[in-house]
Each structure stands twice: as C-alpha cells, then as structure tokens.
Scaffold this motif. Structure first.
Motif, PDB file in Angstrom:
ATOM      1  N   MET A   1       0.826  -1.199   0.000  1.00  0.00           N
ATOM      2  CA  MET A   1       0.000   0.000   0.000  1.00  0.00           C
ATOM      3  C   MET A   1       0.869   1.261   0.000  1.00  0.00           C
ATOM      4  O   MET A   1       1.973   1.267   0.549  1.00  0.00           O
ATOM      5  N   PHE A   2       0.336   2.320  -0.586  1.00  0.00           N
ATOM      6  CA  PHE A   2       1.072   3.581  -0.689  1.00  0.00           C
ATOM      7  C   PHE A   2       0.148   4.760  -0.388  1.00  0.00           C
ATOM      8  O   PHE A   2      -1.056   4.702  -0.647  1.00  0.00           O
ATOM      9  N   SER A   3       0.740   5.828   0.127  1.00  0.00           N
ATOM     10  CA  SER A   3      -0.038   7.017   0.453  1.00  0.00           C
ATOM     11  C   SER A   3      -0.185   7.948  -0.746  1.00  0.00           C
ATOM     12  O   SER A   3      -1.091   8.763  -0.795  1.00  0.00           O
ATOM     13  N   GLN A   4       0.736   7.827  -1.721  1.00  0.00           N
ATOM     14  CA  GLN A   4       0.704   8.693  -2.895  1.00  0.00           C
ATOM     15  C   GLN A   4       0.622   7.840  -4.169  1.00  0.00           C
ATOM     16  O   GLN A   4       1.283   6.801  -4.263  1.00  0.00           O
ATOM     17  N   SER A   5      -0.134   8.308  -5.144  1.00  0.00           N
ATOM     18  CA  SER A   5      -0.257   7.571  -6.401  1.00  0.00           C
ATOM     19  C   SER A   5       1.071   7.506  -7.140  1.00  0.00           C
ATOM     20  O   SER A   5       1.392   6.516  -7.802  1.00  0.00           O
ATOM     21  N   GLY A   6       1.875   8.566  -7.015  1.00  0.00           N
ATOM     22  CA  GLY A   6       3.188   8.584  -7.662  1.00  0.00           C
ATOM     23  C   GLY A   6       4.111   7.510  -7.123  1.00  0.00           C
ATOM     24  O   GLY A   6       4.907   6.919  -7.865  1.00  0.00           O
ATOM     25  N   ASP A   7       4.009   7.247  -5.807  1.00  0.00           N
ATOM     26  CA  ASP A   7       4.829   6.193  -5.200  1.00  0.00           C
ATOM     27  C   ASP A   7       4.426   4.819  -5.737  1.00  0.00           C
ATOM     28  O   ASP A   7       5.272   3.947  -5.947  1.00  0.00           O
TER      29      ASP A   7
END
Length: 264
Positions: A46-52
C-alpha cells in the motif's frame, strides 16, 4: 497565481505546515493519519501517494523510462538518472564541511559524516553491536543466522558476502588484477598490494602511543600493544599457560604433542 504570490492559505492543523492547494494538504495529511489508499495489484503493498505506486510498479514491470544519453544505461527513476550522469560529468556537488571531501550524492555525504561524528545508528538486536551503515548490519546479521547466500559455482563453497565470493573465485581463475608498479609482483587483493608497497616505500603508518614504535600493518601494532597492557589472550587448554601471540601458543603446543616443526 499562488505560484507567483507565494500565498499558502491551507494549513495543517497537526503540524502547522502551509500549502497553496487543498489537494496538497490532503496528501500531506496522510503522513499523520497513516492512510494508504493506493494498492499494488501484484503484491498488495500500500502507498499514500499515487506517484509512489507508479514508481513501485516499475519493479514488477521492469520499466525503465529514463535513459542516459552518454552510455544508454536505463533507469526507473529520473533522480537515479541524474545521479548516474554525474559519473560522466565528474560533478560532485556535496562537500564535507569537516575534511572537504566531495561526493556526487547527498546520501553518500550523509554516510561519510558518520566517520566524523562517530554516529552508528544501526544496531544488531541480537548482540547490540552497532554499525554506521545499514549494509554492514545486514552482513553482520548473517553471523547470527548462518546465512551464506553467495555460492561458488566451481567448488560449492558458500559465503555471506558477494565480495568474499569474488575474491575466492580468483583462486580458481588464477586472476591477480593488482600489480606492483615497482617489482611487477601481482596480487589477488588490493589490500595485499597496499601492504606489499610498504616494503618499497618504508611506510609505517601505525604508531604505538606509548613508546612511539611504528609498524607497517595494524595487526603488528595490536600484538605490540599487549607488551604494554600485559594482555595474553591465547591460552593453552592443557596447562593453562597464556601467550600474547597465537604463533607462540602453536609453538608451545608442540611441547605437549611432540610435533616436530616444519623444516625447509
């Protein structure tokens, strides 16, 4: 217009950081809430930013959209390309304020600074030994786990370091890439060549702080220091006699075993 005026009307109620757009504040809040709405469909990370997430997906796809125009090497991130390009330009913009050594990466400077500060932030949870770089801790942990992932394809001997495997393989290949420029003798290891060069230069960089005697290798200084400290760490298991050198213990053991020394 806020780019030009510098206006930042959106404030984080947790840490008071200011933002020019509400979307930036919303993304920032995930640091405090721990929210990670973007999920990798391959490994569920899981990631907090779409770019990540986009960057992460390149691990699975192998995509490397950033190309070096000099050597055609490809990279998954633009920042990795920029760091790589400094190899070609020779640019080293990060300077140590203590010794003036320069680096092409900020993280390399950060690691180097630990030489001056003595900072060792990486701690072994088993024996509490500390290290100044994470890779040293990872290698150390293999002592506890017994893990030796690097295997020689010739004799199946295994090692816990890739460098150790590379050095070992030279035994099979006979490769000795390090050459003495004075007498042309060749060596498998750079360190061995450096020690050898001191025979030619007379360099003795290791000095006893007690009596000022100097030595060309650190192990000789360590052995010498035992004269001052009285330390004798090598003990005979038969008669309990102690020695300050392992070689002295080996010679002594012949008195018990009756073994004859080698004759040339």
């Amino acid at each position: 217009m806020r780019m030009h005026t510098g206006e930042k009307p959106f404030k984080c109620e947790v840490c008071d950081k200011m933002f020019s757009h509400s979307g930036d504040l919303k993304r920032h809040m995930r640091i405090h809430t721990g929210e990670k709405p973007f999920k990798c469909e391959v490994c569920d990370k899981m990631f907090s930013q779409s770019g990540d997430l986009t960057l992460h997906m390149r691990m699975h796809t192998g995509e490397k959209p950033f190309k070096c125009e000099v050597c055609d090497k490809m990279f998954s991130r633009n920042k990795h390309l920029k760091q790589h390009q400094m190899i070609h330009t020779g640019d080293k913009p990060f300077k140590c304020e203590v010794c003036d050594k320069v680096f092409n990466r900020s993280d390399s400077l950060k690691k180097h600074m630990r030489v001056h500060t003595g900072d060792e932030p990486f701690k072994c949870e088993v024996c509490d030994k500390v290290f100044n770089v994470s890779v040293s801790l990872k290698q150390h942990m293999m002592i506890h786990t017994g893990d030796k992932p690097f295997k020689c394809e010739v004799c199946d001997k295994v090692f816990n370091k890739n460098d150790s495997l590379k050095q070992h393989v030279m035994i099979h290949t006979g490769d000795k890439p390090f050459k003495c420029e004075v007498c042309n003798e060749r060596f498998r290891h750079r360190a061995t060549k450096i020690l050898h060069m001191r025979m030619h230069t007379g360099e003795t960089p290791f000095k006893c702080e007690v009596c000022d005697k100097v030595f060309n290798v650190s192990v000789s200084l360590k052995q010498h220091m035992m004269i001052h400290t009285g330390d004798k760490p090598f003990k005979c298991e038969i008669c309990d006699k102690v020695f300050n050198k392992s070689g002295s213990l080996k010679k002594h053991m012949r008195e018990h075993t009756g073994e004859e020394p080698f004759k040339y």
